[in-house]
Design a protein around this motif. Structure first.
Motif, PDB file in Angstrom:
ATOM      1  N   ALA A 192     -21.026  10.344  14.163  1.00 26.00           N
ATOM      2  CA  ALA A 192     -20.040   9.275  13.967  1.00 26.00           C
ATOM      3  C   ALA A 192     -18.868   9.774  13.130  1.00 26.00           C
ATOM      4  CB  ALA A 192     -20.701   8.065  13.309  1.00 26.00           C
ATOM      5  N   GLY A 193     -19.166  10.535  12.100  1.00 25.08           N
ATOM      6  CA  GLY A 193     -18.101  11.070  11.248  1.00 25.08           C
ATOM      7  C   GLY A 193     -17.157  11.984  11.998  1.00 25.08           C
ATOM      8  N   LEU A 194     -17.700  12.843  12.851  1.00 26.00           N
ATOM      9  CA  LEU A 194     -16.847  13.732  13.642  1.00 26.00           C
ATOM     10  C   LEU A 194     -16.024  12.946  14.661  1.00 26.00           C
ATOM     11  CD1 LEU A 194     -19.229  16.784  14.170  1.00 26.00           C
ATOM     12  CD2 LEU A 194     -17.116  16.737  12.824  1.00 26.00           C
ATOM     13  N   GLY A 195     -16.625  11.917  15.247  1.00 27.89           N
ATOM     14  CA  GLY A 195     -15.890  11.081  16.190  1.00 27.89           C
ATOM     15  C   GLY A 195     -14.714  10.382  15.526  1.00 27.89           C
ATOM     16  N   VAL A 196     -14.941   9.838  14.358  1.00 27.09           N
ATOM     17  CA  VAL A 196     -13.870   9.170  13.614  1.00 27.09           C
ATOM     18  C   VAL A 196     -12.837  10.194  13.146  1.00 27.09           C
ATOM     19  CG1 VAL A 196     -13.344   7.889  11.491  1.00 27.09           C
ATOM     20  CG2 VAL A 196     -15.277   7.199  12.934  1.00 27.09           C
ATOM     21  N   ALA A 197     -13.293  11.336  12.664  1.00 31.63           N
ATOM     22  CA  ALA A 197     -12.377  12.378  12.169  1.00 31.63           C
ATOM     23  C   ALA A 197     -11.455  12.878  13.273  1.00 31.63           C
ATOM     24  CB  ALA A 197     -13.172  13.543  11.578  1.00 31.63           C
ATOM     25  N   LEU A 198     -11.949  12.894  14.481  1.00 27.35           N
ATOM     26  CA  LEU A 198     -11.143  13.367  15.610  1.00 27.35           C
ATOM     27  C   LEU A 198      -9.887  12.508  15.791  1.00 27.35           C
ATOM     28  CD1 LEU A 198     -11.230  15.606  17.663  1.00 27.35           C
ATOM     29  CD2 LEU A 198     -12.595  14.144  19.139  1.00 27.35           C
ATOM     30  N   VAL A 199     -10.013  11.230  15.479  1.00 30.47           N
ATOM     31  CA  VAL A 199      -8.880  10.316  15.598  1.00 30.47           C
ATOM     32  C   VAL A 199      -8.115  10.208  14.273  1.00 30.47           C
ATOM     33  CG1 VAL A 199      -8.239   7.909  16.049  1.00 30.47           C
ATOM     34  CG2 VAL A 199     -10.036   8.994  17.409  1.00 30.47           C
ATOM     35  N   ALA A 200      -8.845  10.162  13.175  1.00 27.33           N
ATOM     36  CA  ALA A 200      -8.239   9.880  11.874  1.00 27.33           C
ATOM     37  C   ALA A 200      -7.545  11.084  11.234  1.00 27.33           C
ATOM     38  CB  ALA A 200      -9.305   9.340  10.923  1.00 27.33           C
ATOM     39  N   LEU A 201      -7.905  12.286  11.664  1.00 28.66           N
ATOM     40  CA  LEU A 201      -7.342  13.490  11.045  1.00 28.66           C
ATOM     41  C   LEU A 201      -6.635  14.358  12.087  1.00 28.66           C
ATOM     42  CD1 LEU A 201     -10.460  14.406   8.865  1.00 28.66           C
ATOM     43  CD2 LEU A 201      -8.396  13.194   8.119  1.00 28.66           C
ATOM     44  N   PRO A 202      -5.512  13.898  12.608  1.00 30.26           N
ATOM     45  CA  PRO A 202      -4.859  14.650  13.682  1.00 30.26           C
ATOM     46  C   PRO A 202      -4.436  16.060  13.275  1.00 30.26           C
ATOM     47  CG  PRO A 202      -3.435  12.883  12.901  1.00 30.26           C
ATOM     48  CD  PRO A 202      -4.772  12.693  12.250  1.00 30.26           C
ATOM     49  N   ARG A 203      -4.122  16.275  12.035  1.00 27.73           N
ATOM     50  CA  ARG A 203      -3.727  17.625  11.594  1.00 27.73           C
ATOM     51  C   ARG A 203      -4.913  18.577  11.535  1.00 27.73           C
ATOM     52  NH1 ARG A 203       0.852  16.710   6.937  1.00 27.73           N
ATOM     53  NH2 ARG A 203       2.390  15.855   8.374  1.00 27.73           N
ATOM     54  N   GLU A 204      -6.101  18.041  11.487  1.00 26.99           N
ATOM     55  CA  GLU A 204      -7.322  18.852  11.439  1.00 26.99           C
ATOM     56  C   GLU A 204      -8.030  18.871  12.792  1.00 26.99           C
ATOM     57  OE1 GLU A 204      -8.134  20.739   8.899  1.00 26.99           O
ATOM     58  OE2 GLU A 204      -6.392  20.000   7.805  1.00 26.99           O
ATOM     59  N   ARG A 205      -7.329  18.434  13.810  1.00 27.54           N
ATOM     60  CA  ARG A 205      -7.914  18.296  15.142  1.00 27.54           C
ATOM     61  C   ARG A 205      -8.643  19.553  15.602  1.00 27.54           C
ATOM     62  NH1 ARG A 205      -3.857  16.043  19.113  1.00 27.54           N
ATOM     63  NH2 ARG A 205      -2.551  17.413  17.897  1.00 27.54           N
ATOM     64  N   ARG A 206      -8.041  20.708  15.413  1.00 27.06           N
ATOM     65  CA  ARG A 206      -8.651  21.968  15.876  1.00 27.06           C
ATOM     66  C   ARG A 206      -9.959  22.248  15.149  1.00 27.06           C
ATOM     67  NH1 ARG A 206      -9.880  24.701  19.919  1.00 27.06           N
ATOM     68  NH2 ARG A 206      -9.953  26.924  19.637  1.00 27.06           N
ATOM     69  N   ARG A 207      -9.937  22.096  13.838  1.00 30.65           N
ATOM     70  CA  ARG A 207     -11.166  22.335  13.054  1.00 30.65           C
ATOM     71  C   ARG A 207     -12.252  21.328  13.406  1.00 30.65           C
ATOM     72  NH1 ARG A 207      -7.852  23.326   7.770  1.00 30.65           N
ATOM     73  NH2 ARG A 207      -7.485  25.533   7.979  1.00 30.65           N
ATOM     74  N   VAL A 208     -11.869  20.076  13.567  1.00 23.30           N
ATOM     75  CA  VAL A 208     -12.849  19.053  13.947  1.00 23.30           C
ATOM     76  C   VAL A 208     -13.435  19.386  15.329  1.00 23.30           C
ATOM     77  CG1 VAL A 208     -13.180  16.607  14.477  1.00 23.30           C
ATOM     78  CG2 VAL A 208     -11.785  17.268  12.507  1.00 23.30           C
ATOM     79  N   GLY A 209     -12.587  19.817  16.244  1.00 24.13           N
ATOM     80  CA  GLY A 209     -13.063  20.197  17.574  1.00 24.13           C
ATOM     81  C   GLY A 209     -14.058  21.344  17.529  1.00 24.13           C
ATOM     82  N   LEU A 210     -13.777  22.313  16.690  1.00 20.75           N
ATOM     83  CA  LEU A 210     -14.713  23.438  16.549  1.00 20.75           C
ATOM     84  C   LEU A 210     -16.020  22.990  15.900  1.00 20.75           C
ATOM     85  CD1 LEU A 210     -12.229  26.274  15.538  1.00 20.75           C
ATOM     86  CD2 LEU A 210     -13.358  25.924  17.758  1.00 20.75           C
ATOM     87  N   ALA A 211     -15.942  22.057  14.964  1.00 15.70           N
ATOM     88  CA  ALA A 211     -17.160  21.517  14.350  1.00 15.70           C
ATOM     89  C   ALA A 211     -17.986  20.749  15.378  1.00 15.70           C
ATOM     90  CB  ALA A 211     -16.806  20.617  13.164  1.00 15.70           C
ATOM     91  N   ILE A 212     -17.306  20.007  16.250  1.00 16.84           N
ATOM     92  CA  ILE A 212     -18.012  19.278  17.311  1.00 16.84           C
ATOM     93  C   ILE A 212     -18.680  20.259  18.269  1.00 16.84           C
ATOM     94  CG2 ILE A 212     -17.690  17.777  19.327  1.00 16.84           C
ATOM     95  CD1 ILE A 212     -15.392  16.425  17.665  1.00 16.84           C
TER      96      ILE A 212
END
Length: 139
Positions: free
Chosen positions: A69-89
């Protein structure tokens, strides 16, 4: 929407839609881990996972739900960290793969995976999930 270097507007829109869909899927899966499917996922946690993480099955389900859930929310809420969040997913999808192999080999039912065929097909879908996470979050 601004045009990215070397990327057509249509590809950018597809990437944005794929990213949004991924965020919804992850958030919904995470919430399901914490609520309505918690028992089903708890039953599905392999015994070796409780030994590896030195905790009980319920804790593994709760933590995985919070992470999803945190990664799903972060994907939308943290657009500047999109790449890092994607790699974490993508890393999360790789990390759960051994559990998916265990479910298939053991024949153990998990929510939505109530046949050997479904469990086997899911193994081939895992690389698609990894690619989805990486592609939809690239710059």
């Amino acid at each position: 929407m601004t045009k990215r270097r070397g990327e057509s507007r249509r590809v950018g829109m597809l990437r944005t839609g794929a990213r949004g869909a991924l965020a919804v899927v992850l958030t919904a899966a995470g919430v399901a881990h914490l609520t309505v499917l918690r028992r089903g996922f708890r039953i599905a946690v392999p015994d070796w996972a409780t030994r590896l993480f030195r905790t009980d099955k319920d804790t593994i389900v709760v933590v995985s739900g919070v992470v999803e859930a945190g990664l799903g929310v972060a994907l939308v809420a943290l657009p500047r960290e999109r790449r890092r969040v994607g790699l974490a997913i993508a890393a999360l999808f790789v990390a759960v793969f051994p559990g998916n192999i265990h479910h298939w080999r053991s024949g153990r039912d998990v929510p939505g995976m109530d046949s050997d065929t479904k469990r086997f097909v899911r193994l081939f879908f895992q690389p698609v999930l990894v690619a989805w996470a990486v592609w939809s979050t690239r710059r």
